[in-house]
Enzyme design. Structure first.
Site, PDB file in Angstrom:
ATOM      1  N   ALA A   1       0.828  -1.192   0.000  1.00 48.85           N
ATOM      2  CA  ALA A   1       0.000   0.000   0.000  1.00 48.85           C
ATOM      3  C   ALA A   1       0.867   1.248   0.000  1.00 48.85           C
ATOM      4  O   ALA A   1       1.787   1.363   0.781  1.00 48.85           O
ATOM      5  CB  ALA A   1      -0.895   0.000   1.236  1.00 48.85           C
ATOM      6  N   ASP A   2       0.545   2.188  -0.869  1.00 45.71           N
ATOM      7  CA  ASP A   2       1.256   3.465  -0.802  1.00 45.71           C
ATOM      8  C   ASP A   2       0.419   4.425   0.034  1.00 45.71           C
ATOM      9  O   ASP A   2      -0.609   4.051   0.573  1.00 45.71           O
ATOM     10  CB  ASP A   2       1.532   4.006  -2.198  1.00 45.71           C
ATOM     11  N   SER A   3       0.846   5.677   0.101  1.00 55.13           N
ATOM     12  CA  SER A   3       0.159   6.601   1.005  1.00 55.13           C
ATOM     13  C   SER A   3      -1.298   6.807   0.603  1.00 55.13           C
ATOM     14  O   SER A   3      -2.167   6.970   1.468  1.00 55.13           O
ATOM     15  CB  SER A   3       0.889   7.937   1.066  1.00 55.13           C
TER      16      SER A   3
ATOM     17  N   LYS B   1       0.050  10.420  -9.545  1.00 56.22           N
ATOM     18  CA  LYS B   1       0.875   9.933  -8.449  1.00 56.22           C
ATOM     19  C   LYS B   1       2.360  10.068  -8.746  1.00 56.22           C
ATOM     20  O   LYS B   1       3.159  10.407  -7.890  1.00 56.22           O
ATOM     21  CB  LYS B   1       0.544   8.463  -8.216  1.00 56.22           C
TER      22      LYS B   1
ATOM     23  N   ASP C   1      -3.250   4.583  -0.764  1.00 56.07           N
ATOM     24  CA  ASP C   1      -3.979   3.410  -0.287  1.00 56.07           C
ATOM     25  C   ASP C   1      -4.228   3.512   1.198  1.00 56.07           C
ATOM     26  O   ASP C   1      -5.290   3.123   1.691  1.00 56.07           O
ATOM     27  CB  ASP C   1      -3.181   2.132  -0.576  1.00 56.07           C
TER      28      ASP C   1
END
Lengths: 136, 87
Positions: free
Chosen positions: A88-90, B42, A92
């Protein structure tokens, strides 16, 4: 006498904000701890501990995480799993926190949200907020 | 200089604002769109592009807040079927 000590304790509580105490002491305060007197009773008022979140809460959090990150059924999810380790990135993480807010009907502050990195932390925060809500 | 924290905060405020919408469809759309928008940008590295995207995000936040007020003036009378727990 007892009421006096309560008021003085509640004054102290904010300073011990970050300490975590046993969930067992959640029930209406009966002032058993006398020897440590002040310190322990003020912990009662605080009601938070690092590993005392209920298993159901942890399970619900895990389910939400699993759903959000689209993890397969056989990826092991423990309470200590870090979101970043699960891919998970930020963003997520933001999504997970939002889903948790909706599910548990709580409101997470900015600062708290930044600090959530594992499932256990999320569960603890949820328990903490769910507790404070009726009081507010 | 727009940093990561600001971007995350913008995302959260957009999501929070979108949550107040009474209509199920537009509420879900707002959620979907914010995530899509942020995920699309992103991997931007060019600073000016990041700034532009951030500014656009802020504008959209104003739009959402305005739209919330409009929708709250005429809330739907019935719940959308997707909101009913039928099982």
């Amino acid at each position: 006498m007892a009421s006096l000590s309560t008021s003085s304790l509640s004054f102290k509580a904010p300073s011990i904000q970050s300490t975590r105490t046993s969930q067992v002491l959640r029930k209406p305060l009966s002032f058993k701890p006398i020897s440590f007197g002040c310190f322990q009773s003020s912990k009662n008022l605080r009601l938070q501990i690092s590993c005392a979140a209920k298993p159901e809460t942890v399970q619900k959090v895990s389910d939400i995480v699993r759903e959000q990150l689209a993890l397969s059924a056989d990826t092991a999810l423990t309470a200590e799993s870090k979101f970043s380790a699960l891919g998970a990135d930020s963003l997520d993480t933001v999504e997970i926190v939002m889903a948790l807010e909706e599910k548990f009907n709580i409101s997470v502050e900015e600062a708290d949200a930044q600090n959530i990195t594992t499932i256990q932390e999320a569960a603890d925060l949820i328990e903490d907020l769910a507790q404070k809500k009726p009081a507010a | 200089m727009v940093d990561k924290g600001q971007v995350i905060r913008l995302c959260r405020s957009l999501l929070r604002a979108g949550r107040q919408l009474p209509d199920y469809n537009i509420r879900e759309y707002a959620k979907r769109r914010t995530f899509d928008g942020f995920r699309m940008n992103k991997n931007l590295t060019d600073h000016s592009k990041v700034e532009k995207a951030y500014a656009e995000g802020k504008k959209q936040l104003e739009v959402v807040e305005r739209v919330v007020k409009v929708y709250l003036a005429y809330p739907p009378k019935t719940k959308n079927i997707m909101e009913l727990k039928l099982h």
